[in-house]
Design an enzyme around this catalytic site. Structure first.
Site, mmCIF file in Angstrom:
data_model
loop_
_atom_site.group_PDB
_atom_site.id
_atom_site.type_symbol
_atom_site.label_atom_id
_atom_site.label_comp_id
_atom_site.label_asym_id
_atom_site.label_seq_id
_atom_site.Cartn_x
_atom_site.Cartn_y
_atom_site.Cartn_z
ATOM 1 N N LYS A 24 -6.656 -4.941 -3.068
ATOM 2 C CA LYS A 24 -7.303 -5.587 -1.911
ATOM 3 C C LYS A 24 -8.315 -4.632 -1.279
ATOM 4 O O LYS A 24 -8.024 -3.455 -1.078
ATOM 5 C CB LYS A 24 -6.248 -6.024 -0.893
ATOM 6 C CG LYS A 24 -5.407 -4.901 -0.315
ATOM 7 C CD LYS A 24 -4.268 -5.463 0.522
ATOM 8 C CE LYS A 24 -3.480 -4.399 1.245
ATOM 9 N NZ LYS A 24 -4.200 -3.598 2.216
ATOM 10 N N ASP A 57 0.792 -1.249 0.000
ATOM 11 C CA ASP A 57 0.000 0.000 0.000
ATOM 12 C C ASP A 57 0.821 1.295 0.000
ATOM 13 O O ASP A 57 0.466 2.259 0.710
ATOM 14 C CB ASP A 57 -0.956 0.008 1.205
ATOM 15 C CG ASP A 57 -1.930 -1.155 1.187
ATOM 16 O OD1 ASP A 57 -1.913 -1.940 0.226
ATOM 17 O OD2 ASP A 57 -2.699 -1.280 2.155
ATOM 18 N N CYS A 92 -2.062 -2.505 7.786
ATOM 19 C CA CYS A 92 -2.027 -3.439 6.647
ATOM 20 C C CYS A 92 -0.784 -4.329 6.641
ATOM 21 O O CYS A 92 -0.863 -5.480 6.204
ATOM 22 C CB CYS A 92 -2.184 -2.668 5.346
ATOM 23 S SG CYS A 92 -3.843 -1.972 5.190
HETATM 24 C C1 C5J Z 1 -3.045 0.592 5.557
HETATM 25 C C2 C5J Z 1 -4.759 1.856 6.688
HETATM 26 N N1 C5J Z 1 -2.546 0.377 4.351
HETATM 27 N N2 C5J Z 1 -3.959 2.246 7.668
HETATM 28 N N3 C5J Z 1 -4.293 1.134 5.629
HETATM 29 O O1 C5J Z 1 -2.396 0.353 6.550
HETATM 30 O O2 C5J Z 1 -5.935 2.165 6.698
#
Ligand code: C5J
Length: 232
Positions: A139, A34, A172
């Site tokens: 995802k 991400d 994540c």
């Molecule tokens: C991730 C989030 N990628 N913190 N998303 O950690 O909402």
């Protein structure tokens, strides 16, 4: 014709906690979680929730160095993006409600609709942009295994180990490491390549991974991985 059994890759030790990681390059994928504009750039989802995105940007340079070395070694790299279909059909009502602030998932923001696939904010930052042929897993959840084909993609490539980097450490990255651990993968997390809007959660997340003899995996630093790859 019967396929030859695959040669077990020769292991190289990576200095890590709680003990050295037996790195088998051809069985190991770099999984970058991400690294999207919505989390790392001003005006995105992360900032809309009141977070200071500059806290995540220190992860960009070490991720770039690791990705460059990984590509030079012709090893498997996989990128992920968290996001939803434009009609929000894969967005649980609970997630929408709890992302409450001035802007929420699906709302128009400075980089397009927040966390929506195909929007500018949803895409990976230019510094770490995937090259043609590198899989990108879209995802809808925090974990990269849930509602994706990541497991079959790893199985097809006979991957058993993951170097997990990206953001955020306790959300994540952590969810993915836990999912991977339960599916039989060994995970190594380089601390400098992951980050959180909350430094105390970053520290706690890493401590949890390596606790109890590595209950979820190993924690290391990108320099140790570069050394094992033979990159100065
Ligand atoms: C991730 C989030 N990628 N913190 N998303 O950690 O909402």
């Amino acid at each position: 014709m019967i396929a030859e059994p695959r040669q077990r890759a020769r292991a190289r030790a990576i200095a890590a906690e709680p003990y050295a990681f037996d790195f088998r390059p051809t069985e190991c994928a770099l999984l970058i979680i991400d690294m999207q504009r919505d989390f790392l750039e001003p005006g995105g989802f992360g900032e809309s929730l009141g977070n200071d995105v500059s806290l995540l940007r220190r992860t960009i340079a070490p991720n770039c160095a690791l990705l460059a070395a990984w590509r030079a070694a012709h090893l498997t790299v996989i990128h992920t993006r968290e996001g939803h279909h434009p009609d929000l059909s894969d967005l649980p009502a609970t997630k929408k409600h709890r992302a409450r602030s001035d802007l929420t998932i699906g709302d128009p923001g400075p980089m397009g609709r927040i966390l929506i696939r195909g929007e500018r904010g949803h895409d990976i930052i230019p510094e770490l942009y995937p090259q043609p042929g590198e899989p990108v897993i879209d995802k809808p959840g925090k974990g990269a295994f849930w509602a994706t084909d990541l497991k079959s993609l790893l199985d097809d490539r006979e991957i058993r180990q993951l170097i997990v980097t990206g953001v955020t450490t306790e959300v994540c990255v952590h969810t993915t490491v836990r999912e991977a651990n339960d599916r039989g993968f060994d995970c190594l997390v380089p601390a400098d390549c992951t980050g959180s809007y909350f430094p105390e959660f970053h520290a706690a997340g890493l401590a949890m991974i390596k606790a109890q003899s590595g209950i979820f995996g190993w924690v290391s630093h990108s320099e140790n991985i570069l050394a094992a790859l033979g990159t100065p």
